[in-house]
Design a protein around this motif. Structure first.
Motif, PDB file in Angstrom:
ATOM      1  N   ALA A 223      56.208  16.519   4.801  1.00 48.67           N
ATOM      2  CA  ALA A 223      57.006  16.840   3.611  1.00 48.67           C
ATOM      3  C   ALA A 223      56.991  18.334   3.331  1.00 48.67           C
ATOM      4  N   ALA A 224      55.815  18.942   3.477  1.00 49.73           N
ATOM      5  CA  ALA A 224      55.715  20.385   3.230  1.00 49.73           C
ATOM      6  C   ALA A 224      56.502  21.177   4.270  1.00 49.73           C
ATOM      7  N   THR A 225      56.432  20.733   5.527  1.00 46.58           N
ATOM      8  CA  THR A 225      57.173  21.421   6.588  1.00 46.58           C
ATOM      9  C   THR A 225      58.673  21.330   6.345  1.00 46.58           C
ATOM     10  N   LEU A 226      59.149  20.134   5.994  1.00 45.37           N
ATOM     11  CA  LEU A 226      60.569  19.965   5.694  1.00 45.37           C
ATOM     12  C   LEU A 226      60.987  20.841   4.524  1.00 45.37           C
ATOM     13  N   SER A 227      60.151  20.887   3.501  1.00 51.75           N
ATOM     14  CA  SER A 227      60.458  21.707   2.332  1.00 51.75           C
ATOM     15  C   SER A 227      60.528  23.182   2.691  1.00 51.75           C
ATOM     16  N   CYS A 228      59.585  23.631   3.514  1.00 55.29           N
ATOM     17  CA  CYS A 228      59.585  25.042   3.920  1.00 55.29           C
ATOM     18  C   CYS A 228      60.816  25.377   4.753  1.00 55.29           C
ATOM     19  N   LEU A 229      61.183  24.477   5.656  1.00 56.05           N
ATOM     20  CA  LEU A 229      62.396  24.705   6.450  1.00 56.05           C
ATOM     21  C   LEU A 229      63.625  24.763   5.545  1.00 56.05           C
ATOM     22  N   GLY A 230      63.655  23.855   4.570  1.00 59.56           N
ATOM     23  CA  GLY A 230      64.775  23.862   3.637  1.00 59.56           C
ATOM     24  C   GLY A 230      64.843  25.139   2.828  1.00 59.56           C
ATOM     25  N   GLU A 231      63.672  25.641   2.403  1.00 59.60           N
ATOM     26  CA  GLU A 231      63.648  26.889   1.645  1.00 59.60           C
ATOM     27  C   GLU A 231      64.133  28.051   2.504  1.00 59.60           C
ATOM     28  N   CYS A 232      63.714  28.069   3.774  1.00 60.96           N
ATOM     29  CA  CYS A 232      64.194  29.120   4.680  1.00 60.96           C
ATOM     30  C   CYS A 232      65.706  29.058   4.820  1.00 60.96           C
ATOM     31  N   PHE A 233      66.232  27.844   4.929  1.00 65.81           N
ATOM     32  CA  PHE A 233      67.673  27.690   5.060  1.00 65.81           C
ATOM     33  C   PHE A 233      68.384  28.156   3.794  1.00 65.81           C
ATOM     34  N   ASN A 234      67.799  27.831   2.625  1.00 64.83           N
ATOM     35  CA  ASN A 234      68.402  28.271   1.365  1.00 64.83           C
ATOM     36  C   ASN A 234      68.361  29.785   1.217  1.00 64.83           C
ATOM     37  N   LEU A 235      67.256  30.402   1.663  1.00 70.62           N
ATOM     38  CA  LEU A 235      67.171  31.858   1.628  1.00 70.62           C
ATOM     39  C   LEU A 235      68.241  32.478   2.516  1.00 70.62           C
ATOM     40  N   LEU A 236      68.469  31.843   3.665  1.00 68.00           N
ATOM     41  CA  LEU A 236      69.524  32.308   4.553  1.00 68.00           C
ATOM     42  C   LEU A 236      70.875  32.228   3.860  1.00 68.00           C
ATOM     43  N   GLN A 237      71.101  31.122   3.143  1.00 64.46           N
ATOM     44  CA  GLN A 237      72.362  30.958   2.430  1.00 64.46           C
ATOM     45  C   GLN A 237      72.524  32.012   1.337  1.00 64.46           C
ATOM     46  N   GLN A 238      71.419  32.304   0.616  1.00 62.63           N
ATOM     47  CA  GLN A 238      71.484  33.320  -0.431  1.00 62.63           C
ATOM     48  C   GLN A 238      71.808  34.683   0.161  1.00 62.63           C
ATOM     49  N   SER A 239      71.216  34.973   1.326  1.00 64.29           N
ATOM     50  CA  SER A 239      71.489  36.253   1.981  1.00 64.29           C
ATOM     51  C   SER A 239      72.959  36.354   2.350  1.00 64.29           C
ATOM     52  N   VAL A 240      73.504  35.245   2.861  1.00 66.81           N
ATOM     53  CA  VAL A 240      74.925  35.232   3.215  1.00 66.81           C
ATOM     54  C   VAL A 240      75.775  35.498   1.980  1.00 66.81           C
ATOM     55  N   HIS A 241      75.407  34.853   0.864  1.00 67.89           N
ATOM     56  CA  HIS A 241      76.174  35.021  -0.370  1.00 67.89           C
ATOM     57  C   HIS A 241      76.122  36.467  -0.860  1.00 67.89           C
TER      58      HIS A 241
END
Length: 701
Positions: A223-241
């Motif tokens: 669960a923690a690994t999935l959450s961390c991957l999701g956070e990385c993906f969200n950070l990537l999305q924020q950078s794109v924005h």
């Protein structure tokens, strides 16, 4: 920065006119229609890709979207698009010709000195997953590629047709890899859900149960690994924005793809303070529930909220309570509870309403922890003794940096009690007058002096402290302390906001404090760092992190303090650095570096240095009234039974006492809501977004 061009690379150096480029899409043997469809590229994009077929371009767009998983997997991968573009290097070198290669399968835009060197190591490469490709009118036929990691390439094509070919294929590549990442995240989420379901479907008893230590660890870490991957993906999305906004060009919404994050059926249960159904073997763990019987409700009648209480100094005695806290270590008996909790939390989730296990608590309230930040009151009072504004601000920075060691009890990874609304804490300190002087000229403390004890009241300064929990949602604490003899006071309000971060928990300290030196008419506004509990599955430890500020508008002095969190690889823990600056002259008057719970080195602008060891600083014990003279809502009296059972090691009994206090708070909150009666604090008044003490020292002068 790119190094200067050599030999054949020099032709484009220093020129601000675009050189002619020749781009080509190399063929991998598949037809244009099939391979473009395989990539999911629209027919419009395919049509635009065909623009490369005329003029100076050597274009065959069939492989622009060649499937990365095509049947001919053993063949060497061909680039999707390649050719010469001008790249802006810097003001000195200007535009230079470079040979660019778009690797669609890898999602990379690489460049080389020239075509002959394309089989060597590339001069540079840009990841295109989540990248923004925009047009620019800074120069003719110019395009800009913004990578999600913040890197940027400014490029120029030979003409409009060449530019459109590159823009179309770069955007297609960026979109494809973003979609691929999103699909992968959804697949991973599905697999993790299946894993959790399989574990939770196991029987509550037998050779293999849902509470098996290894399975709980697997569930929690997945669960923690999935959450961390999701956070990385969200950070990537924020950078794109953010990059899209910075480009000043509209970005099509279809190019900004998102992953919604893992959905947990347990999230709402956790927000409501319950854990759902634990297997029967954990029935001895008591979690917070609301009282159900009329008997319970009758036993927990709310206390009437009276006005401010008079605290008599003659009732206060030196604090002799044992402050030692045992390290948590690896608590095997409680490990299943922590694992079960972590496995149901979502990354970034607010932990305010999540009931945490009692065994992780330290034996003091958060309000008392704020009082422990004052454990070196001689350093605080020395601020007012400074002869100049520069000396006073440096003294305050020294006090500020040395406060956290005793306040946090080193790096101990335990959590103080969450204060109940209306809870208060009173104490005071007596500080020998000869200890209060500007610290740059003060003599060293005699070795072995662990406490500062005054011989007589007339030879000491009196520093009084009061703290109160003024709000439950959000949880806001206020504290105020004053020394009338030094005409000094501090007023602070703090909103603690905690969140789950995978294998750690972060607590933000939102709010600010103001130190007022009435004799000098100065106000120092300061903020507080965040705290992080790390390695919560093994041996927990605490670190501070974030940038905080100290500002005095009247004198123009300010300080920036950075609490550095430990890097993922290597690096020291508990590092802190600070700079004190005189803003009108832009002069740095002092620099500090070291550890907030160790040694701190101060370097002044005249070259002098001073080392302060926070572990050997003498501690002034606070004075506090005995329990029998404390009111029912004073911290130590309020939590006395929880503290007593924690000392005895009876976690179940401590949990039950804690539950009763929290239930009473919820019951009283519901009654106030029904009567539409807002809570009225005793000692603090809300002013705008902040809170101030009802009778502050500055009102008397």
């Amino acid at each position: 920065m790119e190094r200067p061009a050599q030999g054949a690379d020099g032709g484009g150096g220093g020129s601000h006119s675009s050189s002619r480029s020749s781009s080509r899409a190399t063929s991998a043997g598949s037809s244009p229609s099939c391979s473009l469809a395989g990539r999911g590229i629209s027919g419009r994009s395919a049509a635009v890709a065909g623009l490369g077929g005329g003029g100076g371009s050597r274009s065959s767009p069939g492989s622009v979207a060649a499937s990365p998983s095509g049947g001919d997997g053993g063949r060497r991968r061909e680039p999707a698009l390649e050719g010469v573009l001008s790249k802006y290097t810097n003001l000195l070198q200007g535009w230079q010709n470079r040979y660019f290669v778009l690797d669609f399968e890898a999602g990379l835009l690489q460049y080389f000195v020239n075509e002959q060197s394309k089989h060597l190591k590339p001069r540079g490469a840009l990841s295109l997953s989540g990248a923004i490709v925009s047009l620019s009118d800074e120069a003719p036929h110019m395009l800009v590629v913004y990578s999600a990691n913040g890197e940027m390439y400014k490029l120029r094509a030979a003409d409009a047709k060449e530019k459109q070919l590159w823009v179309t294929q770069l955007r297609a590549c960026a979109k494809y890899h973003m979609e691929t990442n999103s699909k992968m995240m959804n697949q991973v989420e599905g697999q993790q859900k299946n894993l959790v379901h399989a574990i939770e479907s196991l029987p509550g008893s037998g050779p293999l149960t849902a509470l098996d230590q290894d399975l709980l660890l697997l569930k929690a870490t997945s669960a923690a690994t999935l959450s961390c991957l999701g956070e990385c993906f969200n950070l990537l999305q924020q950078s794109v924005h953010h990059v899209g906004q910075a480009s000043h060009k509209p970005v099509a919404s279809e190019n900004i793809l998102g992953w919604p994050g893992p959905k947990s059926h347990s999230t709402e249960q956790l927000k409501n303070g319950t854990f759902g159904s634990l297997p029967s073997s954990s029935a001895n763990i008591t979690w917070a529930i609301l009282p159900n019987t009329a008997e319970d409700e009758q036993a927990l009648q709310p206390e009437p909220n009276s006005g401010p209480e008079l605290v008599l100094s003659e009732d206060e005695k030196s604090d002799t309570e044992d402050k030692e806290e045992a390290e948590l270590g690896v608590m095997e008996d409680q490990r299943s509870v922590i694992l079960h909790l972590i496995s149901q939390l979502k990354l970034g989730m607010d932990l305010t309403k999540v009931v945490l296990p009692t065994f992780i608590l330290e034996k003091r309230s958060l309000l008392e922890m704020y009082a422990d930040f004052m454990a070196h009151p001689d350093l605080l009072l020395a601020v007012a003794a400074g002869a100049t504004p520069e000396e006073r601000v440096i003294c305050f920075v020294e006090y500020y940096l040395t406060a956290f060691h005793e306040g946090r009890k080193g790096s101990l990874a335990k959590k103080p009690y969450n204060p109940i609304i209306g809870e208060t804490f009173h104490c005071s300190w007596e500080v020998p007058r000869d200890r209060v002087r500007p610290k740059r000229t003060a003599p060293r403390s005699p070795p072995g002096s662990e406490h500062l004890i005054a011989d007589a009241p007339g030879e000491s300064y009196k520093l009084r402290f009061v703290a109160e929990q003024v709000s439950h949602h959000p949880p806001i604490s206020c504290f105020y302390c004053e020394c009338k003899e030094k005409r000094l006071c501090i007023n602070t309000h703090v909103w603690t906001k905690s969140k789950f971060m995978g294998m750690s928990v972060g607590v933000s300290m939102i709010g600010e404090g103001v130190l007022r030196l009435l004799e000098h008419g100065e106000e120092y506004v300061f903020t507080l760092p965040s705290a992080y509990a790390r390695s919560i599955l093994t041996i927990p430890w605490v670190e501070l992190g974030g940038k905080v500020s100290i500002n005095c508008a009247k004198t123009g002095y300010s300080a920036t303090v950075i609490f550095h969190t430990k890097p993922f690889y290597g690096g020291k823990v508990h590092r802190v650095t600070a700079e004190v600056k005189h803003n009108p002259t832009n002069t740095i008057v002092c620099k500090v570096h070291g550890e907030w719970n160790g040694s701190l080195e101060f370097t002044y602008n005249n070259g002098e240095t001073k080392v302060v060891d926070t572990t050997t600083l003498p501690v002034c014990p606070k004075k506090i009234r005995p329990l029998e003279k404390q009111g029912p809502m004073e911290s130590r009296n309020l939590w006395r039974e929880v503290t007593r059972y924690l000392r005895l090691g009876d976690i179940d009994a401590a949990t039950e006492q804690k539950r009763r206090l929290e239930d009473k708070q919820r019951l009283e909150e519901r009654k106030r809501e029904n009567l539409r009666t807002p809570w009225q604090p005793k000692y603090f008044i809300q002013e705008g977004d902040g809170w101030v003490y009802f009778n502050p020292l500055w009102k008397a002068y």
